[in-house]
Design a protein around this motif. Sequence first.
Motif, PDB file in Angstrom:
ATOM      1  N   UNK A  88      26.630  54.519  25.709  1.00  0.00           N
ATOM      2  CA  UNK A  88      26.111  53.203  25.294  1.00  0.00           C
ATOM      3  C   UNK A  88      26.159  52.988  23.783  1.00  0.00           C
ATOM      4  N   UNK A  89      26.056  54.044  22.984  1.00  0.00           N
ATOM      5  CA  UNK A  89      26.042  53.875  21.535  1.00  0.00           C
ATOM      6  C   UNK A  89      27.439  53.918  20.929  1.00  0.00           C
ATOM      7  N   UNK A  90      28.454  54.204  21.730  1.00  0.00           N
ATOM      8  CA  UNK A  90      29.829  54.247  21.233  1.00  0.00           C
ATOM      9  C   UNK A  90      30.507  52.903  21.450  1.00  0.00           C
ATOM     10  N   UNK A  91      31.461  52.596  20.583  1.00  0.00           N
ATOM     11  CA  UNK A  91      32.248  51.376  20.731  1.00  0.00           C
ATOM     12  C   UNK A  91      33.279  51.609  21.827  1.00  0.00           C
ATOM     13  N   UNK A  92      33.226  50.830  22.874  1.00  0.00           N
ATOM     14  CA  UNK A  92      34.042  51.110  24.047  1.00  0.00           C
ATOM     15  C   UNK A  92      35.540  50.943  23.770  1.00  0.00           C
ATOM     16  N   UNK A  93      35.946  49.917  23.055  1.00  0.00           N
ATOM     17  CA  UNK A  93      37.372  49.705  22.800  1.00  0.00           C
ATOM     18  C   UNK A  93      37.945  50.817  21.923  1.00  0.00           C
ATOM     19  N   UNK A  94      37.203  51.173  20.893  1.00  0.00           N
ATOM     20  CA  UNK A  94      37.658  52.235  19.999  1.00  0.00           C
ATOM     21  C   UNK A  94      37.748  53.564  20.756  1.00  0.00           C
TER      22      UNK A  94
END
Length: 107
Positions: A88-94
Amino acid sequence: MWNQVRKLQKNRTLKYGIPMLLLVVGGSFGLREFTQIRYDAQKIKKKLDPALEARVNTKKQSAILQEEYEKLKDLDLEGWKNIRGPRPWEDSKEYQEQQRAGLNKGT
């Protein structure tokens, strides 16, 4: 005669009991009709369109399974890699781009 009519008007059974009995018995018949309408409407909504019904039909079930087996037979099921989804805290696209880049380097 008028005395008898007055006595009948004062009689509690005739004044309250019979209307209550009619309400209960008549209400049960009325509710039965309304619930029947409800169930009939649900049956109409549950009808399947012919294309979907043909796919669900149990007589043709083996043919559908055979088609699915033919599709899966051509796939390479041994050469896959498990890719973790983003937290949840990570940028999904990146994160997805990093995973794809790492996957392409590995092959």
